[in-house]
Design an enzyme around this catalytic site. Structure first.
Site, PDB file in Angstrom:
ATOM      1  N   ASN A 118      40.782  28.769  26.272  1.00 47.65           N
ATOM      2  CA  ASN A 118      40.728  29.026  27.720  1.00 47.65           C
ATOM      3  C   ASN A 118      39.943  30.297  28.037  1.00 47.65           C
ATOM      4  O   ASN A 118      39.089  30.312  28.916  1.00 47.65           O
ATOM      5  CB  ASN A 118      42.140  29.124  28.312  1.00 47.65           C
ATOM      6  CG  ASN A 118      42.914  27.834  28.130  1.00 47.65           C
ATOM      7  OD1 ASN A 118      42.367  26.839  27.661  1.00 47.65           O
ATOM      8  ND2 ASN A 118      44.190  27.841  28.487  1.00 47.65           N
ATOM      9  N   THR A 163       9.843  24.718  68.878  1.00 44.80           N
ATOM     10  CA  THR A 163      11.305  24.697  68.987  1.00 44.80           C
ATOM     11  C   THR A 163      11.635  23.273  69.403  1.00 44.80           C
ATOM     12  O   THR A 163      10.838  22.640  70.121  1.00 44.80           O
ATOM     13  CB  THR A 163      11.843  25.695  70.041  1.00 44.80           C
ATOM     14  OG1 THR A 163      11.375  25.294  71.323  1.00 44.80           O
ATOM     15  CG2 THR A 163      11.389  27.134  69.761  1.00 44.80           C
ATOM     16  N   HIS A 164      12.745  22.749  68.955  1.00 48.94           N
ATOM     17  CA  HIS A 164      13.103  21.333  69.198  1.00 48.94           C
ATOM     18  C   HIS A 164      11.989  20.412  68.691  1.00 48.94           C
ATOM     19  O   HIS A 164      11.810  19.314  69.217  1.00 48.94           O
ATOM     20  CB  HIS A 164      13.340  21.052  70.678  1.00 48.94           C
ATOM     21  CG  HIS A 164      14.220  22.059  71.355  1.00 48.94           C
ATOM     22  ND1 HIS A 164      15.582  21.882  71.479  1.00 48.94           N
ATOM     23  CD2 HIS A 164      13.936  23.271  71.904  1.00 48.94           C
ATOM     24  CE1 HIS A 164      16.101  22.938  72.108  1.00 48.94           C
ATOM     25  NE2 HIS A 164      15.120  23.803  72.360  1.00 48.94           N
ATOM     26  N   SER A 286       1.809   3.531  46.883  1.00 46.00           N
ATOM     27  CA  SER A 286       2.678   2.391  47.157  1.00 46.00           C
ATOM     28  C   SER A 286       2.196   1.226  46.304  1.00 46.00           C
ATOM     29  O   SER A 286       1.009   1.112  46.007  1.00 46.00           O
ATOM     30  CB  SER A 286       2.584   2.044  48.644  1.00 46.00           C
ATOM     31  OG  SER A 286       2.819   0.670  48.852  1.00 46.00           O
ATOM     32  N   LYS A 292      -1.783   4.382  50.785  1.00 43.36           N
ATOM     33  CA  LYS A 292      -0.701   5.367  50.838  1.00 43.36           C
ATOM     34  C   LYS A 292      -0.827   6.526  49.847  1.00 43.36           C
ATOM     35  O   LYS A 292      -1.140   6.340  48.684  1.00 43.36           O
ATOM     36  CB  LYS A 292       0.635   4.662  50.574  1.00 43.36           C
ATOM     37  CG  LYS A 292       1.044   3.721  51.674  1.00 43.36           C
ATOM     38  CD  LYS A 292       1.505   4.474  52.879  1.00 43.36           C
ATOM     39  CE  LYS A 292       2.971   4.231  53.112  1.00 43.36           C
ATOM     40  NZ  LYS A 292       3.488   5.140  54.124  1.00 43.36           N
ATOM     41  N   GLU A 299      10.340  14.639  49.668  1.00 49.26           N
ATOM     42  CA  GLU A 299      11.501  13.858  50.113  1.00 49.26           C
ATOM     43  C   GLU A 299      12.649  14.015  49.114  1.00 49.26           C
ATOM     44  O   GLU A 299      13.820  14.123  49.485  1.00 49.26           O
ATOM     45  CB  GLU A 299      11.122  12.386  50.261  1.00 49.26           C
ATOM     46  CG  GLU A 299      10.127  12.157  51.397  1.00 49.26           C
ATOM     47  CD  GLU A 299       9.313  10.891  51.212  1.00 49.26           C
ATOM     48  OE1 GLU A 299       9.820   9.923  50.618  1.00 49.26           O
ATOM     49  OE2 GLU A 299       8.147  10.880  51.660  1.00 49.26           O
ATOM     50  N   TYR A 326      45.851  27.418  33.200  1.00 49.44           N
ATOM     51  CA  TYR A 326      44.776  26.492  32.824  1.00 49.44           C
ATOM     52  C   TYR A 326      45.200  25.048  33.035  1.00 49.44           C
ATOM     53  O   TYR A 326      46.340  24.674  32.742  1.00 49.44           O
ATOM     54  CB  TYR A 326      44.391  26.685  31.353  1.00 49.44           C
ATOM     55  CG  TYR A 326      43.346  25.682  30.893  1.00 49.44           C
ATOM     56  CD1 TYR A 326      41.999  25.930  31.064  1.00 49.44           C
ATOM     57  CD2 TYR A 326      43.723  24.462  30.326  1.00 49.44           C
ATOM     58  CE1 TYR A 326      41.039  25.009  30.678  1.00 49.44           C
ATOM     59  CE2 TYR A 326      42.777  23.525  29.933  1.00 49.44           C
ATOM     60  CZ  TYR A 326      41.431  23.802  30.107  1.00 49.44           C
ATOM     61  OH  TYR A 326      40.489  22.884  29.733  1.00 49.44           O
ATOM     62  N   LYS A 334      32.353  22.569  34.641  1.00 48.51           N
ATOM     63  CA  LYS A 334      31.224  22.951  33.811  1.00 48.51           C
ATOM     64  C   LYS A 334      29.974  22.146  34.144  1.00 48.51           C
ATOM     65  O   LYS A 334      28.919  22.708  34.409  1.00 48.51           O
ATOM     66  CB  LYS A 334      31.621  22.767  32.342  1.00 48.51           C
ATOM     67  CG  LYS A 334      30.739  23.448  31.384  1.00 48.51           C
ATOM     68  CD  LYS A 334      31.448  23.782  30.066  1.00 48.51           C
ATOM     69  CE  LYS A 334      32.179  22.622  29.452  1.00 48.51           C
ATOM     70  NZ  LYS A 334      32.912  23.007  28.236  1.00 48.51           N
TER      71      LYS A 334
HETATM   72  N1  ARG Z   1      36.471  22.232  26.678  1.00 48.39           N
HETATM   73  C1  ARG Z   1      37.571  22.860  27.308  1.00 48.39           C
HETATM   74  C2  ARG Z   1      37.199  23.261  28.754  1.00 48.39           C
HETATM   75  O1  ARG Z   1      36.067  23.337  29.061  1.00 48.39           O
HETATM   76  C3  ARG Z   1      37.966  24.050  26.548  1.00 48.39           C
HETATM   77  C4  ARG Z   1      39.310  24.554  26.869  1.00 48.39           C
HETATM   78  C5  ARG Z   1      40.353  23.647  26.340  1.00 48.39           C
HETATM   79  N2  ARG Z   1      41.636  24.211  26.555  1.00 48.39           N
HETATM   80  C6  ARG Z   1      42.761  23.516  26.563  1.00 48.39           C
HETATM   81  N3  ARG Z   1      43.850  24.143  26.821  1.00 48.39           N
HETATM   82  N4  ARG Z   1      42.746  22.215  26.342  1.00 48.39           N
HETATM   83  O2  ARG Z   1      38.064  23.477  29.562  1.00 48.39           O
END
Ligand code: ARG
Length: 457
Positions: A118, A163-164, A286, A292, A299, A326, A334
């Site tokens: 953690n 504007t607008h 296109s 085109k 976009e 946690y 992530k």
């Molecule tokens: N891969 C896990 C994460 O990104 C690592 C931490 C895992 N910790 C746990 N208590 N299972 O959170």
């Protein structure tokens, strides 16, 4: 055949393979980006362990040096793309411990003393983010510079200010371009806020409640180059996800600004406007309409801005009902921030390229000046002759048919106060961009110095 007594996996897992693969998710791939930072965090932790005053040391100073060397080798392998994270490692943390144990024997088994994945992942993510934010800031300034260059190159070519979306007042290509440049550069304030939040150290909080060992958390903060430590271990564990969210909100706001630039470019390069021209090779065709040349690249910037906002929303939603401590949900923060960074950084680079390739069609820009665009200027001339503003306004509004041809270039030159067509000070931008670049460079050097001291790479 696996021999479970001699070949235990690190957490001695007996998890069902389908459950394992669901919970591991994309980590073996995503964590590749964290490997160097994971090695750095572990090098700092083990160094600190070796300095702890205990009746019997857990890791000696000589052993810590060995661990740092082995971690440096892993980091170098990761930088060459040669470090492998297996699904049964689950993540980078256990992959590094496995490899260190293979290479150093019992010493490798000691590196996790007083740690949890953690605090390990939390520190990895923060180091990675700091590095990435600095690169994103550089790319942001580069785009702002490209826009300023474009503005300076096409100087005072008149452009209808809108504007607008309706014709409004005289403006210039430079005012338009540096206006966007300044908006973009100011987004660095938000990136800096995210950086400051990432720049505090959660290491030593273990699973979120500390450990009965005299961990010196200030020491790892100094070794890793963080500006301070997250004091409360419980807070350190809950802070996971918060800096990811701050970063995503900075990124999504930046993307929204980029999307507005893209939108202006789409409109101003339409055949009906033709103020700006996109190089042919930046446009896509296109499959049916041979005539085109479409601005697909612009976009897609709009669509990517929507996606990054989605990532921000996903990350905020993930956190809002999270209990303290946690929870595995946090793992999903992530990919959200990593994806947001990837999209935003690519977009910054692509837009700089598009801006560098832009042309200006001065004739179309001037031809767009309908008499109405000068209406405010005409009323202000009446004010100069002594008429009160509101009377001058009504005089012009009641006789719009009297507005005639005016010279757009003269109108551009007539506005001189700060920040208007002739009042744009290029030195102001040059100084600001240089200051941002200097701040980025100094922090990149500081981070590289810590990394070199801990890992030798
Ligand atoms: N891969 C896990 C994460 O990104 C690592 C931490 C895992 N910790 C746990 N208590 N299972 O959170």
């Amino acid at each position: 055949m696996k021999n479970s007594t001699t070949k235990k996996t690190i957490t001695d897992n007996t998890v069902d393979p389908d459950i394992l693969s669901y919970t591991v998710g994309e980590d073996p791939v995503l964590d590749k980006a964290l490997t160097v930072w994971d090695c750095m965090g572990t090098a700092a932790h083990v160094t600190m362990l070796s300095e702890m005053k205990l009746p019997r040391s857990i890791v000696t100073k000589a052993e810590a040096a060995k661990v740092r060397k082995a971690l440096g080798a892993v980091a170098a392998e990761a930088m060459r793309g040669e470090f492998e994270i297996r699904v049964d490692d689950q993540d980078v943390h256990m992959a590094v411990e496995r490899v260190l144990t293979e290479r150093l024997g019992d010493l490798g088994k000691k590196i996790h003393t007083g740690r949890s994945r953690n605090d390990q992942v939390a520190v990895d993510v923060r180091l990675h983010m700091k590095d990435e934010i600095l690169s994103a800031e550089t790319e942001t300034v580069e785009l702002a510079k490209a826009l300023s260059r474009f503005g300076a190159k096409w100087g005072a070519i008149p452009l209808v200010g809108r504007t607008h979306l309706q014709p409004a007042m005289p403006s210039s290509v430079e005012m338009w371009a540096t206006g966007h440049a300044e908006m973009i550069a100011d987004q660095i304030e938000n990136l800096e806020a995210a950086y400051r939040l990432a720049d505090i150290n959660p290491l030593g909080s273990a699973a979120g409640y500390g450990v009965p060992l005299p961990l010196d958390r200030q020491r790892t903060t100094a070794l890793l180059g963080f500006r301070r430590t997250i004091h409360n271990c419980f807070a350190a564990s809950m802070a996971r996800g918060e800096c990811e969210l701050a970063l995503l909100s900075a990124l999504s706001q930046l993307m929204a600004v980029l999307s507005r630039l893209a939108q202006d470019l789409i409109i101003f390069s339409m055949p009906e406007f033709r103020y700006f021209t996109l190089p042919r090779e930046y446009c896509t065709g296109s499959s049916i309409m041979p005539q085109k040349f479409n601005p697909d690249v612009l976009e897609l910037i709009r669509s990517k801005a929507a996606q990054v906002l989605g990532l921000q929303t996903a990350s905020a939603s993930l956190l809002h009902a999270m209990p303290g401590g946690y929870n595995r949900d946090l793992q999903d923060c992530k990919w959200l921030y990593m994806k947001g960074l990837e999209i935003t950084r690519t977009t910054l680079r692509i837009l700089a390229k598009v801006v560098d390739g832009l042309g200006v069609n001065a004739e179309s820009c001037r031809a767009a000046f309908s008499p109405g665009v000068f209406a405010t200027d005409v009323a202000l001339r009446k004010v100069a002759e002594g008429m009160p503003w509101r009377d001058a306004y009504h005089d012009v509004r009641d006789h719009l048919e009297r507005l005639g041809e005016e010279n757009a270039d003269d109108a551009v030159r007539a506005k001189k106060h700060e920040g208007t067509t002739l009042g744009i000070d290029r030195k102001v931008y040059a100084a600001r961009f240089a200051e941002i670049a200097k701040g980025v460079k100094a922090r990149q050097a500081a981070l590289a110095k810590c990394r070199k001291a801990l890992l030798g790479v």
